[in-house]
Motif scaffolding. Structure first.
Motif, PDB file in Angstrom:
ATOM      1  N   ASN A  16       0.821  -1.219   0.000  1.00  0.00           N
ATOM      2  CA  ASN A  16       0.000   0.000   0.000  1.00  0.00           C
ATOM      3  C   ASN A  16       0.852   1.265   0.000  1.00  0.00           C
ATOM      4  OD1 ASN A  16      -2.496  -1.241  -0.064  1.00  0.00           O
ATOM      5  ND2 ASN A  16      -2.691  -1.354   2.153  1.00  0.00           N
ATOM      6  N   VAL A  17       2.138   1.125   0.338  1.00  0.00           N
ATOM      7  CA  VAL A  17       3.018   2.304   0.385  1.00  0.00           C
ATOM      8  C   VAL A  17       3.236   2.892  -1.004  1.00  0.00           C
ATOM      9  CG1 VAL A  17       4.202   1.515   2.455  1.00  0.00           C
ATOM     10  CG2 VAL A  17       5.054   0.797   0.221  1.00  0.00           C
ATOM     11  N   VAL A  62      -3.806   4.426  -0.205  1.00  0.00           N
ATOM     12  CA  VAL A  62      -5.156   4.054  -0.654  1.00  0.00           C
ATOM     13  C   VAL A  62      -5.073   3.639  -2.121  1.00  0.00           C
ATOM     14  CG1 VAL A  62      -7.543   4.794  -0.973  1.00  0.00           C
ATOM     15  CG2 VAL A  62      -6.208   5.642   0.977  1.00  0.00           C
ATOM     16  N   PRO A  63      -5.303   2.367  -2.456  1.00  0.00           N
ATOM     17  CA  PRO A  63      -5.220   1.908  -3.850  1.00  0.00           C
ATOM     18  C   PRO A  63      -6.359   2.484  -4.692  1.00  0.00           C
ATOM     19  CG  PRO A  63      -5.087   0.061  -2.294  1.00  0.00           C
ATOM     20  CD  PRO A  63      -5.543   1.259  -1.529  1.00  0.00           C
ATOM     21  N   PRO A  64      -6.249   2.415  -6.019  1.00  0.00           N
ATOM     22  CA  PRO A  64      -7.343   2.866  -6.890  1.00  0.00           C
ATOM     23  C   PRO A  64      -8.647   2.128  -6.602  1.00  0.00           C
ATOM     24  CG  PRO A  64      -5.338   2.536  -8.160  1.00  0.00           C
ATOM     25  CD  PRO A  64      -5.062   2.010  -6.789  1.00  0.00           C
ATOM     26  N   GLU A  65      -9.754   2.818  -6.830  1.00  0.00           N
ATOM     27  CA  GLU A  65     -11.069   2.238  -6.626  1.00  0.00           C
ATOM     28  C   GLU A  65     -11.729   1.946  -7.971  1.00  0.00           C
ATOM     29  OE1 GLU A  65     -13.135   5.130  -4.362  1.00  0.00           O
ATOM     30  OE2 GLU A  65     -11.974   4.796  -2.517  1.00  0.00           O
ATOM     31  N   GLY A  66     -12.661   0.997  -7.961  1.00  0.00           N
ATOM     32  CA  GLY A  66     -13.448   0.706  -9.160  1.00  0.00           C
ATOM     33  C   GLY A  66     -13.062  -0.578  -9.873  1.00  0.00           C
ATOM     34  N   ASN A  81      13.578 -10.271  -2.023  1.00  0.00           N
ATOM     35  CA  ASN A  81      14.327 -10.380  -0.768  1.00  0.00           C
ATOM     36  C   ASN A  81      13.478  -9.937   0.422  1.00  0.00           C
ATOM     37  OD1 ASN A  81      16.622 -11.408  -1.955  1.00  0.00           O
ATOM     38  ND2 ASN A  81      17.599  -9.412  -2.192  1.00  0.00           N
ATOM     39  N   LYS A  82      12.194 -10.359   0.378  1.00  0.00           N
ATOM     40  CA  LYS A  82      11.248 -10.121   1.468  1.00  0.00           C
ATOM     41  C   LYS A  82      10.940  -8.640   1.677  1.00  0.00           C
ATOM     42  CE  LYS A  82      12.567 -14.341   3.920  1.00  0.00           C
ATOM     43  NZ  LYS A  82      13.038 -14.931   5.188  1.00  0.00           N
ATOM     44  N   GLU A  83      11.181  -7.805   0.642  1.00  0.00           N
ATOM     45  CA  GLU A  83      10.855  -6.387   0.712  1.00  0.00           C
ATOM     46  C   GLU A  83       9.879  -6.052  -0.406  1.00  0.00           C
ATOM     47  OE1 GLU A  83      11.683  -4.112   2.895  1.00  0.00           O
ATOM     48  OE2 GLU A  83      12.951  -5.440   4.096  1.00  0.00           O
ATOM     49  N   PRO A  84       8.824  -5.252  -0.127  1.00  0.00           N
ATOM     50  CA  PRO A  84       7.884  -4.865  -1.190  1.00  0.00           C
ATOM     51  C   PRO A  84       8.567  -3.958  -2.205  1.00  0.00           C
ATOM     52  CG  PRO A  84       7.390  -3.695   0.853  1.00  0.00           C
ATOM     53  CD  PRO A  84       8.438  -4.716   1.191  1.00  0.00           C
ATOM     54  N   ARG A  85       8.380  -4.262  -3.518  1.00  0.00           N
ATOM     55  CA  ARG A  85       9.012  -3.491  -4.586  1.00  0.00           C
ATOM     56  C   ARG A  85       7.992  -2.717  -5.420  1.00  0.00           C
ATOM     57  NH1 ARG A  85      14.019  -3.488  -2.481  1.00  0.00           N
ATOM     58  NH2 ARG A  85      14.655  -5.601  -1.936  1.00  0.00           N
ATOM     59  N   PHE A  86       6.839  -3.320  -5.702  1.00  0.00           N
ATOM     60  CA  PHE A  86       5.757  -2.614  -6.392  1.00  0.00           C
ATOM     61  C   PHE A  86       4.498  -3.464  -6.270  1.00  0.00           C
ATOM     62  CE2 PHE A  86       7.673  -5.348  -9.534  1.00  0.00           C
ATOM     63  CZ  PHE A  86       6.645  -5.797 -10.336  1.00  0.00           C
ATOM     64  N   ALA A  87       3.354  -2.883  -6.623  1.00  0.00           N
ATOM     65  CA  ALA A  87       2.063  -3.576  -6.523  1.00  0.00           C
ATOM     66  C   ALA A  87       1.483  -3.766  -7.918  1.00  0.00           C
ATOM     67  CB  ALA A  87       1.092  -2.790  -5.649  1.00  0.00           C
TER      68      ALA A  87
END
Length: 489
Positions: free
Chosen positions: A37-38, A44-48, A62-68
């Motif tokens: 979510n960062v 807040v992610p996009p809605e719809g 490596n257990k780190e968030p890179r993108f969604a």
């Protein structure tokens, strides 16, 4: 053979890339994209995007968030990837990965893996996502929505996942990455005071055209940027799939209307409210220069725009010289690429040959060791059985000897008893004779007396019976011949 070669290449890749790109399919009961979510303004992610085939993935490395990524299992392409600009690194070797949990949620693999490594461990692999085989021979490249060139090393490796790729022609893929790279580095970053506040959404609009009847070819590509700094602004860009040179700028609101109904990409100051129009105009001016092919400085200095005509002519001459040099150097570059390819194939062949030799030698040694082990186990088993049976056999012999001795003792005792029982019985019968004889005299006298008394009683009874008979006969005669009156008297 293909699996063996792939394994060798995979081992080589491990030496280069110590970690793997990890992805986690977000459960429906989790808020947004969990740790990822960062990458959205205000987290807040996009809605719809509410279709049941829209899957949220938190791409990790490596257990780190890179993108969604929001992935469409129906179209088998990502609808958008959300990321932030990081310090770019030199391009890494492509190592494409798949997300096992999209096809098999019950699988124990909670991270992205190489497609060749999952084999039969993932049920229904490819049912909900695209595979490498979908792109092979199709004329399309795996175009990254989140371009690797905008990411540093760890982030860059994480972008090479099929859940971040859409089918693009080679020319369009190159144009998309070139334009997005220039727009982000030359237009967006210089006009966002804090780089950490620049949020990027790169997406694709699916079309009815499919690759091999499985993967949708995008109708268009789009980029939405949001700078959440105190003077916030937002911007949308669209590139049509049928025109690699197109790059239309528009507001985020106008971009949302081209997506699904009810879609809202950004929240807060990035959502068309309270934006800095001055900042947005400055960004659009740089985008316009990029679209027209002009060179833009990193700081967008006005002096760069007012350079003398002589310098422009020099730049054109230099560009012409570079093009001629490129035409001359192309055959040598191709030859060098061919030599490198041959060298790589030779290295692969040598490794493969060594692997076969090692496999054969190790297999022979293991077979010999296995046969020797089986022989030793069989020998020890036979010896153990013999040693275990010795006490058992000795005990059985001792018991049989003891039982035989008891049989002999029983026979001797029985014989002695029979021998001694003959004279003892005779003596007992002989001693009992006088006793039985004397005791019989009273019984004899009693029987004689009983016989005499019975005879006397029998004579009396017989006499009485005779007299009673005569009396009865006399009475009968008298009643028959004497008159009644006399008979009554």
């Amino acid at each position: 053979e293909w699996i063996m070669k792939t394994s060798i290449v995979f081992l080589l890749c491990i030496s280069v890339f110590p970690g793997f790109s990890q992805g986690r399919v977000v459960r429906e009961d989790e808020t947004g994209f969990a740790e990822c979510n960062v990458f959205f303004p205000g987290q807040v992610p996009p809605e719809g995007f509410t279709e049941p085939f829209h899957v949220k993935i938190c791409q990790q490395y490596n257990k780190e968030p890179r993108f969604a990524t929001l992935y469409s299992t129906k179209d088998k392409i990502p609808l958008y990837s959300a990321f932030k600009f990081t310090k770019p690194a030199q391009s890494e070797e492509e190592n494409w990965l798949v997300e096992p949990q999209i096809d098999d949620p019950e699988n124990d693999l909670h991270e992205m893996v190489h497609e060749a490594d999952v084999g039969g461990t993932v049920a229904n692999l490819g049912a909900n996502q695209a595979l490498t085989s979908d792109y092979a021979g199709s004329g399309y490249e795996r175009g990254l929505l989140n371009p690797s060139l905008l990411n540093e090393e760890d982030f860059q490796v994480a972008t090479y996942t099929l859940t971040n790729a859409v089918p693009l022609s080679p020319a369009l893929s190159k144009s998309w990455h070139r334009d997005i790279g220039k727009v982000v580095e030359q237009a967006l970053i210089p006009h966002c005071s804090q780089m950490d506040h620049l949020y990027l959404l790169a997406g694709a609009i699916p079309s009815s055209v499919q690759v091999k009847g499985r993967v949708s070819v995008p109708e268009s590509l789009w980029l939405a940027a949001c700078c959440g700094a105190p003077e916030g602004w937002s911007l949308g860009l669209v590139k049509k799939i049928n025109d690699e040179n197109s790059l239309a700028d528009l507001t985020v609101g106008e971009l949302e209307k081209q997506l699904l109904p009810g879609v809202h990409l950004f929240q807060g100051s990035c959502g068309e409210d309270e934006q800095s129009q001055e900042k947005r105009d400055a960004v659009l001016q740089v985008v316009s220069q990029i679209r027209s092919g002009e060179q833009v400085g990193k700081s967008n200095n006005p002096e760069t725009k007012d350079q003398p005509e002589r310098k422009n002519n020099n730049q054109e001459t230099s560009g012409w010289v570079r093009r001629v040099a490129g035409i001359i150097a192309t055959p040598f570059i191709k030859l060098l690429e061919l030599l490198i390819y041959i060298f790589v194939e030779l290295v692969k062949f040598v490794f493969y040959f060594l692997w076969l030799v090692v496999k054969q030698v190790v297999g022979t040694i293991l077979d010999g060791v296995y046969s020797l082990w089986n022989g030793m186990v069989s020998y020890l088993k036979a010896v153990s059985m013999v040693l275990i049976s010795i006490p058992y056999d000795v005990g059985r012999v001792i018991i049989n000897i003891f039982l035989g001795f008891l049989e002999i003792v029983r026979d001797v005792v029985s014989l002695i008893y029979r021998i001694l029982s003959i004279p003892a019985g005779f003596i007992l019968h002989l001693a009992a004779f006088p006793y039985h004889t004397i005791c019989a005299i009273p019984s004899f006298l009693k029987d004689v007396a009983t016989g005499i008394g019975g005879t006397f009683l029998l004579v009396i009874d017989a006499s009485a019976a005779v007299l009673h008979g005569f009396y009865y006969l006399a009475c009968h005669i008298i009643k028959r011949f004497v008159p009644k009156s006399f008979s009554d008297d």
